[in-house]
Design a protein around this motif. Structure first.
Motif, PDB file in Angstrom:
ATOM      1  N   VAL A   7       0.835  -1.198   0.000  1.00 53.72           N
ATOM      2  CA  VAL A   7       0.000   0.000   0.000  1.00 53.72           C
ATOM      3  C   VAL A   7       0.872   1.252   0.000  1.00 53.72           C
ATOM      4  O   VAL A   7       0.609   2.206  -0.739  1.00 53.72           O
ATOM      5  CB  VAL A   7      -0.968  -0.002   1.211  1.00 53.72           C
ATOM      6  N   ILE A   8       1.934   1.250   0.792  1.00 55.59           N
ATOM      7  CA  ILE A   8       2.849   2.397   0.828  1.00 55.59           C
ATOM      8  C   ILE A   8       3.501   2.592  -0.536  1.00 55.59           C
ATOM      9  O   ILE A   8       3.579   3.717  -1.047  1.00 55.59           O
ATOM     10  CB  ILE A   8       3.906   2.221   1.942  1.00 55.59           C
ATOM     11  N   VAL A   9       3.966   1.513  -1.149  1.00 53.80           N
ATOM     12  CA  VAL A   9       4.568   1.610  -2.484  1.00 53.80           C
ATOM     13  C   VAL A   9       3.550   2.156  -3.473  1.00 53.80           C
ATOM     14  O   VAL A   9       3.876   3.042  -4.285  1.00 53.80           O
ATOM     15  CB  VAL A   9       5.113   0.234  -2.951  1.00 53.80           C
ATOM     16  N   TYR A  10       2.312   1.685  -3.389  1.00 55.26           N
ATOM     17  CA  TYR A  10       1.263   2.152  -4.296  1.00 55.26           C
ATOM     18  C   TYR A  10       1.065   3.661  -4.152  1.00 55.26           C
ATOM     19  O   TYR A  10       0.972   4.390  -5.140  1.00 55.26           O
ATOM     20  CB  TYR A  10      -0.051   1.403  -4.027  1.00 55.26           C
ATOM     21  N   TRP A  11       0.998   4.141  -2.926  1.00 55.01           N
ATOM     22  CA  TRP A  11       0.760   5.569  -2.696  1.00 55.01           C
ATOM     23  C   TRP A  11       1.966   6.423  -3.069  1.00 55.01           C
ATOM     24  O   TRP A  11       1.815   7.618  -3.359  1.00 55.01           O
ATOM     25  CB  TRP A  11       0.358   5.825  -1.249  1.00 55.01           C
ATOM     26  N   LEU A  12       3.155   5.836  -3.095  1.00 50.62           N
ATOM     27  CA  LEU A  12       4.354   6.588  -3.461  1.00 50.62           C
ATOM     28  C   LEU A  12       4.602   6.640  -4.972  1.00 50.62           C
ATOM     29  O   LEU A  12       5.416   7.436  -5.432  1.00 50.62           O
ATOM     30  CB  LEU A  12       5.589   5.998  -2.770  1.00 50.62           C
ATOM     31  N   LEU A  13       3.900   5.813  -5.728  1.00 53.43           N
ATOM     32  CA  LEU A  13       4.101   5.796  -7.178  1.00 53.43           C
ATOM     33  C   LEU A  13       3.637   7.112  -7.803  1.00 53.43           C
ATOM     34  O   LEU A  13       2.577   7.633  -7.461  1.00 53.43           O
ATOM     35  CB  LEU A  13       3.319   4.648  -7.811  1.00 53.43           C
ATOM     36  N   PRO A  14       4.427   7.677  -8.716  1.00 55.57           N
ATOM     37  CA  PRO A  14       4.009   8.926  -9.360  1.00 55.57           C
ATOM     38  C   PRO A  14       2.779   8.737 -10.246  1.00 55.57           C
ATOM     39  O   PRO A  14       1.934   9.616 -10.345  1.00 55.57           O
ATOM     40  CB  PRO A  14       5.221   9.346 -10.188  1.00 55.57           C
ATOM     41  N   VAL A  15       2.664   7.588 -10.893  1.00 55.55           N
ATOM     42  CA  VAL A  15       1.480   7.262 -11.688  1.00 55.55           C
ATOM     43  C   VAL A  15       0.943   5.941 -11.124  1.00 55.55           C
ATOM     44  O   VAL A  15       1.556   4.894 -11.304  1.00 55.55           O
ATOM     45  CB  VAL A  15       1.825   7.105 -13.187  1.00 55.55           C
ATOM     46  N   ARG A  16      -0.189   6.026 -10.435  1.00 51.99           N
ATOM     47  CA  ARG A  16      -0.747   4.843  -9.784  1.00 51.99           C
ATOM     48  C   ARG A  16      -1.536   4.004 -10.784  1.00 51.99           C
ATOM     49  O   ARG A  16      -2.368   4.526 -11.515  1.00 51.99           O
ATOM     50  CB  ARG A  16      -1.665   5.260  -8.647  1.00 51.99           C
ATOM     51  N   PRO A  17      -1.281   2.695 -10.805  1.00 50.94           N
ATOM     52  CA  PRO A  17      -2.065   1.820 -11.682  1.00 50.94           C
ATOM     53  C   PRO A  17      -3.524   1.767 -11.225  1.00 50.94           C
ATOM     54  O   PRO A  17      -3.820   1.907 -10.038  1.00 50.94           O
ATOM     55  CB  PRO A  17      -1.407   0.454 -11.528  1.00 50.94           C
ATOM     56  N   THR A  18      -4.413   1.539 -12.173  1.00 52.22           N
ATOM     57  CA  THR A  18      -5.827   1.411 -11.860  1.00 52.22           C
ATOM     58  C   THR A  18      -6.059   0.046 -11.209  1.00 52.22           C
ATOM     59  O   THR A  18      -5.548  -0.971 -11.666  1.00 52.22           O
ATOM     60  CB  THR A  18      -6.670   1.534 -13.139  1.00 52.22           C
TER      61      THR A  18
END
Length: 169
Positions: A7-18
């Motif tokens: 979840v942390i990695v997801y929120w840190l991504l500049p472009v979040r996958p759908t």
């Protein structure tokens, strides 16, 4: 821990996958975990019928691992064998992969309703926040189950590949 990290990695991504939708995270995960119960049942059958006598010996350890069994209202602690351990492991994997599959199906089926509610309440901050919490909680639980399935499957594969073919040590 793995779920929180993802979840942390997801929120840190500049472009979040759908996450939701056709050919998105939940759809891909569902394709994988939907096939797993059959493999786990096959592994369970293999472990239950494999003809290695050492699988029926008591597992090593001091004290050895035990299995608490209730029969006719009485509780017994029975020393666990490798065969019993592997059978319980793959039975558990079958059960949680079925739960994760049904959760994934529910997420896919309920997502359009959640989107429709969100579209009807575009100005409602509390409604939008609540729907986001519901979406991410559902996907978080699915991710938790998938992480659990992966870790326990790797553990089970080790026992199937390595330990089933060795004398009990």
């Amino acid at each position: 821990m793995i779920t929180v990290s993802l979840v942390i990695v997801y929120w840190l991504l500049p472009v979040r996958p759908t996450i939701l939708g056709d050919k998105k995270y939940v759809d891909y995960i569902l394709q994988v975990i939907g096939t797993l119960p059959g493999f786990f049942i096959a592994a369970l059958a293999a472990a239950a019928t494999f003809s290695n006598p050492s699988l029926d010996e008591q597992m090593p350890g001091k004290p050895p691992p035990t299995l608490r069994v209730m029969r006719s209202g009485e509780t017994f602690d029975i020393p666990m064998t490798m065969r019993v351990f592997i059978c319980h492991l793959f039975s558990y994997l079958t059960a949680i992969s079925l739960v994760a599959t049904f959760l994934g199906i529910a997420i896919i089926e309920v997502a359009p309703t959640i989107d429709a509610i969100g579209d009807a309440h575009k100005d409602g901050g509390v409604v939008q926040m609540s729907l986001a919490v519901v979406r991410y909680a559902a996907v978080g639980w699915l991710t938790f189950f998938v992480a659990k399935i992966v870790i326990i499957t790797l553990h089970g594969l080790y026992f199937l590949v390595e330990r089933m073919h060795l004398a009990n040590r």
